[in-house]
Design a protein around this motif. Structure first.
Motif, PDB file in Angstrom:
ATOM      1  N   LEU A  36     110.178  47.110 -22.379  1.00 26.90           N
ATOM      2  CA  LEU A  36     110.819  45.960 -23.004  1.00 26.90           C
ATOM      3  C   LEU A  36     110.753  46.064 -24.519  1.00 26.90           C
ATOM      4  N   GLY A  37     111.692  45.397 -25.165  1.00 23.08           N
ATOM      5  CA  GLY A  37     111.655  45.352 -26.617  1.00 23.08           C
ATOM      6  C   GLY A  37     112.981  44.872 -27.168  1.00 23.08           C
ATOM      7  N   PRO A  38     112.984  44.386 -28.409  1.00 21.78           N
ATOM      8  CA  PRO A  38     114.228  43.945 -29.035  1.00 21.78           C
ATOM      9  C   PRO A  38     115.174  45.123 -29.243  1.00 21.78           C
ATOM     10  N   ASN A  39     116.435  44.823 -29.527  1.00 20.04           N
ATOM     11  CA  ASN A  39     117.367  45.887 -29.897  1.00 20.04           C
ATOM     12  C   ASN A  39     116.831  46.643 -31.104  1.00 20.04           C
ATOM     13  N   GLY A  40     116.917  47.976 -31.054  1.00 21.60           N
ATOM     14  CA  GLY A  40     116.434  48.784 -32.151  1.00 21.60           C
ATOM     15  C   GLY A  40     114.946  49.058 -32.125  1.00 21.60           C
ATOM     16  N   ALA A  41     114.260  48.645 -31.047  1.00 16.33           N
ATOM     17  CA  ALA A  41     112.804  48.815 -30.999  1.00 16.33           C
ATOM     18  C   ALA A  41     112.385  50.249 -30.727  1.00 16.33           C
ATOM     19  N   GLY A  42     113.277  51.037 -30.106  1.00 17.56           N
ATOM     20  CA  GLY A  42     112.943  52.419 -29.789  1.00 17.56           C
ATOM     21  C   GLY A  42     113.001  52.750 -28.315  1.00 17.56           C
ATOM     22  N   LYS A  43     113.439  51.811 -27.481  1.00 11.16           N
ATOM     23  CA  LYS A  43     113.442  52.015 -26.026  1.00 11.16           C
ATOM     24  C   LYS A  43     114.333  53.184 -25.621  1.00 11.16           C
ATOM     25  N   THR A  44     115.576  53.169 -26.084  1.00  8.36           N
ATOM     26  CA  THR A  44     116.516  54.216 -25.685  1.00  8.36           C
ATOM     27  C   THR A  44     116.097  55.570 -26.237  1.00  8.36           C
ATOM     28  N   THR A  45     115.535  55.593 -27.432  1.00 10.40           N
ATOM     29  CA  THR A  45     115.033  56.847 -27.989  1.00 10.40           C
ATOM     30  C   THR A  45     113.944  57.423 -27.089  1.00 10.40           C
ATOM     31  N   ALA A  46     113.041  56.575 -26.610  1.00 15.44           N
ATOM     32  CA  ALA A  46     111.984  57.039 -25.716  1.00 15.44           C
ATOM     33  C   ALA A  46     112.577  57.609 -24.430  1.00 15.44           C
ATOM     34  N   VAL A  47     113.572  56.930 -23.869  1.00  9.73           N
ATOM     35  CA  VAL A  47     114.201  57.404 -22.638  1.00  9.73           C
ATOM     36  C   VAL A  47     114.883  58.748 -22.876  1.00  9.73           C
ATOM     37  N   ARG A  48     115.535  58.899 -24.016  1.00  4.93           N
ATOM     38  CA  ARG A  48     116.227  60.162 -24.308  1.00  4.93           C
ATOM     39  C   ARG A  48     115.251  61.319 -24.460  1.00  4.93           C
ATOM     40  N   ILE A  49     114.092  61.048 -25.010  1.00  8.58           N
ATOM     41  CA  ILE A  49     113.083  62.106 -25.108  1.00  8.58           C
ATOM     42  C   ILE A  49     112.566  62.467 -23.720  1.00  8.58           C
ATOM     43  N   LEU A  50     112.273  61.445 -22.913  1.00 10.20           N
ATOM     44  CA  LEU A  50     111.764  61.698 -21.565  1.00 10.20           C
ATOM     45  C   LEU A  50     112.826  62.345 -20.677  1.00 10.20           C
ATOM     46  N   GLY A  51     114.101  62.168 -21.064  1.00  8.02           N
ATOM     47  CA  GLY A  51     115.190  62.788 -20.327  1.00  8.02           C
ATOM     48  C   GLY A  51     115.614  64.131 -20.886  1.00  8.02           C
ATOM     49  N   THR A  52     114.879  64.660 -21.854  1.00  4.14           N
ATOM     50  CA  THR A  52     115.114  65.955 -22.513  1.00  4.14           C
ATOM     51  C   THR A  52     116.379  65.973 -23.353  1.00  4.14           C
ATOM     52  N   LEU A  53     116.923  64.809 -23.687  1.00  2.46           N
ATOM     53  CA  LEU A  53     118.120  64.751 -24.524  1.00  2.46           C
ATOM     54  C   LEU A  53     117.777  64.789 -26.008  1.00  2.46           C
ATOM     55  N   LEU A  54     116.540  64.478 -26.345  1.00  6.34           N
ATOM     56  CA  LEU A  54     116.054  64.547 -27.719  1.00  6.34           C
ATOM     57  C   LEU A  54     114.697  65.247 -27.723  1.00  6.34           C
ATOM     58  N   ARG A  55     114.394  65.950 -28.806  1.00 10.54           N
ATOM     59  CA  ARG A  55     113.080  66.547 -28.975  1.00 10.54           C
ATOM     60  C   ARG A  55     112.239  65.645 -29.873  1.00 10.54           C
ATOM     61  N   PRO A  56     111.006  65.357 -29.483  1.00 10.92           N
ATOM     62  CA  PRO A  56     110.153  64.545 -30.359  1.00 10.92           C
ATOM     63  C   PRO A  56     109.737  65.339 -31.590  1.00 10.92           C
ATOM     64  N   ASP A  57     109.510  64.632 -32.684  1.00 16.41           N
ATOM     65  CA  ASP A  57     109.020  65.280 -33.895  1.00 16.41           C
ATOM     66  C   ASP A  57     107.517  65.506 -33.827  1.00 16.41           C
ATOM     67  N   ALA A  58     106.859  64.734 -32.988  1.00 16.75           N
ATOM     68  CA  ALA A  58     105.419  64.895 -32.787  1.00 16.75           C
ATOM     69  C   ALA A  58     105.071  64.261 -31.440  1.00 16.75           C
ATOM     70  N   GLY A  59     103.901  64.618 -30.928  1.00 15.66           N
ATOM     71  CA  GLY A  59     103.484  64.082 -29.647  1.00 15.66           C
ATOM     72  C   GLY A  59     103.928  64.958 -28.494  1.00 15.66           C
ATOM     73  N   ARG A  60     103.604  64.523 -27.305  1.00 18.10           N
ATOM     74  CA  ARG A  60     103.876  65.317 -26.109  1.00 18.10           C
ATOM     75  C   ARG A  60     104.199  64.390 -24.947  1.00 18.10           C
TER      76      ARG A  60
END
Length: 321
Positions: A36-60
């Protein structure tokens, strides 16, 4: 405990904008996890990383035991993803859409057709199998889109605001489908701003704001974490609302809200109820309704993020969020 998804310290930046700022997640297999989170909170970015559509800059992040960066191909074989809006080909029929997905996944023609027919029946779309998707209603398109994400029999399903724009009946149908999938062993990561949706489906939640997880736990635990119940007072005469606001604010030390002739405020001490009634009586205000209830998930969201969820006016999260 077996985790289908684990993430530690995920960071994603777009220029000067930090979309994710050290996100940690642990999602148990065979459950619905709500993000959950407001628009722009980072939810979709997290999903895209977990879906291999984006590479994280740090973390695993590890999905199904595979690293999303080093073993992206294996991760993709395990997951299905449904975005905020239906992405089916409107010129193709429902059957043709699903057969196309099956063929792209390497299925034989006969295997793709059999799987498509099975899914159309399961999603109650078999009567419309031969119709072009452009003739489908919004709810039917969303069901077809979800069916498309299941052609490959994924072990994990990412649903990014799956009921956006649906009417209540179609939304309830989607909820039933999600419950059936989880009963069959699928792990679901759900992002949503429909607080009722998260309350209905998710066994565990994380609230993300400004790229950070600010709270997590079960819906009941998050409600309890606010440390308050909600007191509501409705004067018999609407003209008494300003006085009720002043009395409730003074005795509770909170900031009450007034809507529809009812004053509400979070309270941690139920013993305040008779004191408020007595003070209002001294002020000549007759109380028509008085109630004390648990906080709703919407009120928890407001308490944690400083804003209410606005499911009636959602906008897609920007790619840099």
């Amino acid at each position: 405990m077996t985790y289908a998804i684990e993430a530690q310290g995920l960071v994603k930046r777009y220029g000067d904008t930090t979309a994710l700022n050290g996100v940690d997640l642990a999602i148990q297999a065979g459950t619905v996890f709500g993000l959950l989170g407001p628009n722009g909170a980072g939810k979709t970015t997290a999903v895209r990383i977990l879906g291999t559509l984006l590479r994280p800059d740090a973390g695993r992040a590890v999905v199904g035991g595979y690293d999303v960066v080093r073993q992206a191909h294996q991760v993709r074989q395990l997951i299905g993803l449904t975005g905020q809006y239906a992405s089916v080909d409107e010129a193709l029929t429902g059957l043709e859409n699903l057969i196309l997905i099956g063929r792209l996944l390497g299925m034989s023609r006969a295997g793709a057709r059999a799987r498509a027919t099975e899914l159309l029946r399961g999603f109650r779309l078999d009567d419309a199998a031969g119709k072009p998707a452009k003739a489908y209603s919004g709810g039917m398109r969303r069901r077809l889109d979800l069916a498309a994400s299941l052609v490959g029999r994924p072990e994990l399903l990412y649903l990014d605001e799956p009921t956006t724009g649906l009417d209540p009946r179609s939304r309830n149908e989607m909820w039933d489908i999600v419950r059936e999938l989880v009963a069959g062993g699928v792990t679901v990561l759900l992002t949503t701003q429909y607080l009722e949706e998260a309350d209905q489906l998710a066994g565990s939640l994380a609230v993300i704001d400004h790229g950070r997880v600010i709270a997590d736990g079960s819906p009941a635990e998050l409600k309890a974490r606010t440390g308050a119940q909600i007191l509501s007072v409705r004067p018999a005469d609407p003209a008494g609302v300003p006085v009720a606001l002043a009395v409730v604010a003074e005795l509770t030390g909170g900031v009450p809200e007034a809507a529809g002739g009812t004053v509400t405020v979070p309270v941690s001490d139920p013993a305040l109820m008779p004191a408020i009634v007595a003070r209002l009586d001294l002020s000549g205000i007759t109380v028509a309704e008085l109630a004390l209830r648990s906080a709703s998930l919407d009120e928890v969201f407001l308490s944690l993020t400083g804003q209410r969820a606005t499911p009636g006016a959602l906008v897609p999260e920007k790619s840099a969020a």
